[in-house]
Design a protein around this motif. Structure first.
Motif, mmCIF file in Angstrom:
data_model
loop_
_atom_site.group_PDB
_atom_site.id
_atom_site.type_symbol
_atom_site.label_atom_id
_atom_site.label_comp_id
_atom_site.label_asym_id
_atom_site.label_seq_id
_atom_site.Cartn_x
_atom_site.Cartn_y
_atom_site.Cartn_z
ATOM 1 N N VAL A 191 3.740 10.156 -9.614
ATOM 2 C CA VAL A 191 3.282 10.328 -10.831
ATOM 3 C C VAL A 191 2.509 11.565 -10.689
ATOM 4 O O VAL A 191 2.252 12.632 -11.628
ATOM 5 N N SER A 192 1.953 12.017 -9.364
ATOM 6 C CA SER A 192 1.400 13.213 -9.351
ATOM 7 C C SER A 192 2.301 14.323 -9.345
ATOM 8 O O SER A 192 2.023 15.389 -9.828
ATOM 9 N N GLU A 193 3.566 14.374 -8.943
ATOM 10 C CA GLU A 193 4.740 15.298 -8.805
ATOM 11 C C GLU A 193 4.861 15.386 -10.540
ATOM 12 O O GLU A 193 5.107 16.621 -10.816
ATOM 13 N N MET A 194 4.946 14.258 -11.108
ATOM 14 C CA MET A 194 5.183 14.505 -12.571
ATOM 15 C C MET A 194 4.410 15.388 -13.483
ATOM 16 O O MET A 194 4.664 15.917 -14.025
ATOM 17 N N LEU A 195 2.927 14.983 -13.016
ATOM 18 C CA LEU A 195 1.955 15.573 -13.718
ATOM 19 C C LEU A 195 2.014 17.273 -13.383
ATOM 20 O O LEU A 195 1.739 18.117 -14.166
ATOM 21 N N ASP A 196 2.443 17.387 -12.143
ATOM 22 C CA ASP A 196 2.599 18.868 -11.470
ATOM 23 C C ASP A 196 3.348 19.646 -12.347
ATOM 24 O O ASP A 196 3.371 20.657 -12.770
ATOM 25 N N HIS A 197 4.725 18.719 -12.354
ATOM 26 C CA HIS A 197 5.906 19.419 -12.684
ATOM 27 C C HIS A 197 5.330 19.794 -14.392
ATOM 28 O O HIS A 197 5.763 20.810 -15.109
ATOM 29 N N LEU A 198 5.050 18.945 -15.007
ATOM 30 C CA LEU A 198 4.621 18.939 -16.554
ATOM 31 C C LEU A 198 3.506 20.229 -16.539
ATOM 32 O O LEU A 198 3.704 20.920 -17.561
ATOM 33 N N LEU A 199 2.504 20.298 -15.729
ATOM 34 C CA LEU A 199 1.629 21.240 -16.038
ATOM 35 C C LEU A 199 2.336 22.681 -15.905
ATOM 36 O O LEU A 199 2.130 23.469 -16.345
ATOM 37 N N ASN A 200 3.089 22.690 -14.730
ATOM 38 C CA ASN A 200 3.566 23.860 -14.433
ATOM 39 C C ASN A 200 4.834 24.383 -15.367
ATOM 40 O O ASN A 200 4.802 25.404 -15.709
ATOM 41 N N TYR B 48 0.895 -1.109 -0.058
ATOM 42 C CA TYR B 48 0.175 -0.095 -0.147
ATOM 43 C C TYR B 48 0.859 1.102 -0.003
ATOM 44 O O TYR B 48 0.738 2.091 -0.722
ATOM 45 N N ASN B 49 1.876 1.225 0.615
ATOM 46 C CA ASN B 49 2.655 2.378 0.989
ATOM 47 C C ASN B 49 3.507 2.596 -0.500
ATOM 48 O O ASN B 49 3.632 3.725 -0.859
ATOM 49 N N ALA B 50 3.824 1.513 -1.110
ATOM 50 C CA ALA B 50 4.832 1.455 -2.163
ATOM 51 C C ALA B 50 3.640 2.024 -3.444
ATOM 52 O O ALA B 50 4.012 2.863 -4.162
ATOM 53 N N SER B 51 2.297 1.899 -3.206
ATOM 54 C CA SER B 51 1.363 2.297 -4.234
ATOM 55 C C SER B 51 1.274 3.598 -3.988
ATOM 56 O O SER B 51 1.139 4.471 -4.900
ATOM 57 N N ALA B 52 1.567 4.040 -2.702
ATOM 58 C CA ALA B 52 1.056 5.530 -2.296
ATOM 59 C C ALA B 52 2.199 6.330 -2.887
ATOM 60 O O ALA B 52 2.174 7.324 -3.551
ATOM 61 N N ARG B 53 3.316 5.867 -2.776
ATOM 62 C CA ARG B 53 4.740 6.618 -3.332
ATOM 63 C C ARG B 53 4.374 6.673 -4.810
ATOM 64 O O ARG B 53 4.828 7.738 -5.349
ATOM 65 N N TYR B 54 4.306 5.590 -5.278
ATOM 66 C CA TYR B 54 4.104 5.600 -7.154
ATOM 67 C C TYR B 54 2.997 6.804 -7.298
ATOM 68 O O TYR B 54 3.237 7.464 -8.196
ATOM 69 N N VAL B 55 1.774 6.786 -6.596
ATOM 70 C CA VAL B 55 0.962 7.801 -6.966
ATOM 71 C C VAL B 55 1.462 9.278 -6.798
ATOM 72 O O VAL B 55 1.328 9.974 -7.655
ATOM 73 N N ASN B 56 2.073 9.440 -5.529
ATOM 74 C CA ASN B 56 2.804 10.508 -5.279
ATOM 75 C C ASN B 56 3.969 11.013 -6.417
ATOM 76 O O ASN B 56 3.697 12.264 -6.892
#
Length: 594
Positions: free
Chosen positions: A579-588, A569-577
């Motif tokens: 991907v989320s940071e990548m999306l945030d970086h890309l959008l910014n 579960y923690n690994a999946s949460a880190r993976y989601v974080n």
């Protein structure tokens, strides 16, 4: 693969591991719950998307995982074996407990054995032989006979009361079986409702239903199956019990009101008996299953009497006074005897209670009739119309020491029928047929309980209780010289074999040995049942251990699973974080470039 798809993949990991954690927590919270079966989260890959193809295979990108089901980890084979062997164990255990109760009533386990009463009557008879003309000795003998009969009647009454008291147990088990059927049907409906959408398994309800099936398997022989919609149907003793729509209740009724024995029956199946005892339950046919069947078999369906034990015909009984042997009559009697023995083995001897009642009654009947026939002897005569009857033998009969020298006073009498009736018959006297007034013996009729010297119908002769001097021990018209011979005949008869214990035995036994053999046979039967049920108990425990090894909750294993799911579960949460940071970086980045 797009970042949005990657985000979905990570979320799927969160969801399936959350499902796994929930299943683990549920298992841990039910470690001590009876009948609970551990649950297991089943995962599988989600959909794949093809992005190309090489010479070997397709090039695919996965989209995470999905939770297919929360399944129970159980072994159906162990379940069926457990229920069958548990039913067999309880079948023999109920019979063993019944034999123990009967032994306690006889006093063998409490130091107040009925053997003591038999011994005391013998000792009083021995004292009578020493001083047959003593009124004190005669009185003591008669009072000992009273005590003997009181003890015998008490034993017979207590066995019968115990036998009838088993009706309470039978009603209890019948009521519980009906209740289990209703509860299974209610659980069937709930399980079918919850699982109709195919989205979840009603595992806890299934556990409750399996606990009921375990209990039902101990009460009676059952078979069952589950249909595609999750509904379990049950056959009980080869009759439909729980169907998809109905529960068919059993009820109880009297086998015959005179004896007061209840038996279960099916009101819905033309009042058919629930249990079939022909042939007798046995392991080969897999019919020796269920505490209720064992209890019914041990109790029997009647009160046992000596008339239930067939007597082998003797050739001398089919030989007339001229030495002519009636062979056809003898063969017919033998054929009937063999038929009666088969019936005896399937009914009376099959029941621990009824067999003891019949054997005990045979002992009392033997003692009573042996003493009576010496004190008040009979002889057979043939009337003018060819009828063979028994009459009082006045020539051989001893008389009392009272003023009237009263003859024919037997020690024991029937409560509802006199020993003799005065009548006139035409018999041959000195080669001439004459009308003679005789005392005709009222013979015992197996169809008329009041005519039998059976427990419940025997008492010590009231005439002797009032006047012990009427005890017939003296020769008619003499000074008492015959009294010694009568007493010696009583002592000899006591030591003379009078009957086998059952038709299956070969050795005739005297009264003392008969009782010992009876107690020994009861103990042997009880030991046989004890070995059967303790052996089954070991087998049941072995199967249950194997069953628990499969479906019991292991705290250590569940804690390991918890750590595994938490880490995933923690690994999946880190993976989601990530991907989320990548999306945030890309959008910014894109926004800044504009």
């Amino acid at each position: 693969m797009s970042l949005m798809s990657s985000l979905y993949t990570g979320v799927s990991g969160l969801l399936v591991n959350q499902r796994g954690l929930n299943a683990t927590a549920h298992n841990l919270s039910n470690v001590e719950t009876t009948g609970y079966v551990r649950q297991q989260a089943v995962f599988s890959d989600s959909i794949y998307r093809n992005i190309g193809q090489n010479s070997i295979s397709y090039l695919q990108i996965g989209h995470g995982a999905q939770a297919d089901a929360i399944r129970q980890v159980r072994n159906i084979f162990f379940d069926k074996s457990y229920r069958q062997e548990l039913g067999r164990q309880q079948f023999y255990q109920s019979q063993y407990e019944t034999t123990v109760e009967v032994q306690e009533i006889l006093g063998e386990t409490e130091g107040v054995a009925f053997q003591t009463s038999v011994k005391e009557l013998w000792e009083a008879m021995s004292e009578l032989a020493k001083e047959p003309d003593s009124i004190v000795t005669r009185t003591n003998f008669i009072q000992t006979a009273v005590s003997f009969m009181e003890r015998a009647e008490t034993v017979a009454y207590e066995i019968e009361e115990y036998q009838i008291s088993l009706n309470t147990e039978i009603n209890k088990y019948v009521g519980r079986i009906n209740q289990i059927g209703d509860e299974i049907q209610a659980l069937n409906a709930k399980i079918q409702m919850y699982e109709a959408s195919k989205q979840e398994q009603a595992n806890d309800l299934r556990d409750a239903r399996n606990v009921l099936l375990d209990e039902l398997g101990g009460l009676a022989g059952i078979t069952y199956k589950e249909n595609a919609s999750g509904v379990v149907t049950v056959m009980l003793e080869d009759y439909p019990f729980v169907t998809e729509d109905l529960v068919y209740h059993m009820d109880t009724r009297y086998v015959n009101e005179k004896d007061g024995m209840l038996e279960p029956y099916w009101p819905c199946y033309a009042d058919a008996k629930v249990f079939n005892f022909y042939p007798l339950p046995n392991s080969e046919a897999n019919t020796d299953i269920g505490v209720l069947k064992g209890l019914l078999l041990a109790r029997g369906d009647k009160v046992g009497k000596y008339t239930d034990i067939p007597k082998k015909p003797k050739k001398e009984d089919f030989t007339d006074e001229n030495g002519v042997f009636w062979e056809e009559d003898y063969k017919a009697a033998e054929k009937q005897y063999n038929k009666d023995v088969k019936e005896f083995n399937n009914t009376t001897d099959a029941s621990a209670v009824v067999s003891v009642q019949a054997q005990f009654d045979q002992l009392i009947h033997g003692i009573v009739t042996t003493i009576n026939d010496l004190l008040s002897p009979n002889k057979q005569v043939v009337t003018a119309d060819g009828e063979k009857i028994m009459i009082f033998d006045e020539d051989k009969a001893p008389v009392g020491m009272d003023e009237d020298a009263t003859p024919g006073e037997a020690l024991f009498s029937r409560k509802s029928m006199d020993r003799y009736e005065r009548t006139t018959v035409t018999i041959e006297v000195d080669g001439v047929w004459q009308d003679v007034e005789v005392w005709k013996y009222n013979e015992e009729d197996p169809e008329d309980n009041y005519s039998l010297f059976t427990l419940g119908e025997i008492r010590v002769n009231p005439n002797l209780l009032k006047d012990p001097s009427k005890l017939p021990l003296s020769r008619k018209g003499s000074t008492g010289d015959y009294s010694i011979e009568v007493c010696e005949a009583l002592l000899t008869a006591w030591q003379t074999p009078f009957s086998t214990l059952t038709p299956n035995d070969y050795a005739d036994l005297n009264f003392n040995n008969y009782y010992k053999e009876m107690i020994g046979a009861l103990g042997t039967r009880g030991e046989k049942y004890r070995k059967e049920y303790t052996g089954q108990e070991t087998l049941v425990n072995s199967i249950e251990n194997q069953r628990q090894a499969v479906h019991a909750v292991s705290s250590d294993e569940e804690l390991s699973n918890m750590i595994r799911f938490q880490q995933a579960y923690n690994a999946s949460a880190r993976y989601v974080n990530t991907v989320s940071e990548m999306l945030d970086h890309l959008l910014n980045t894109l926004g800044a470039s504009r």
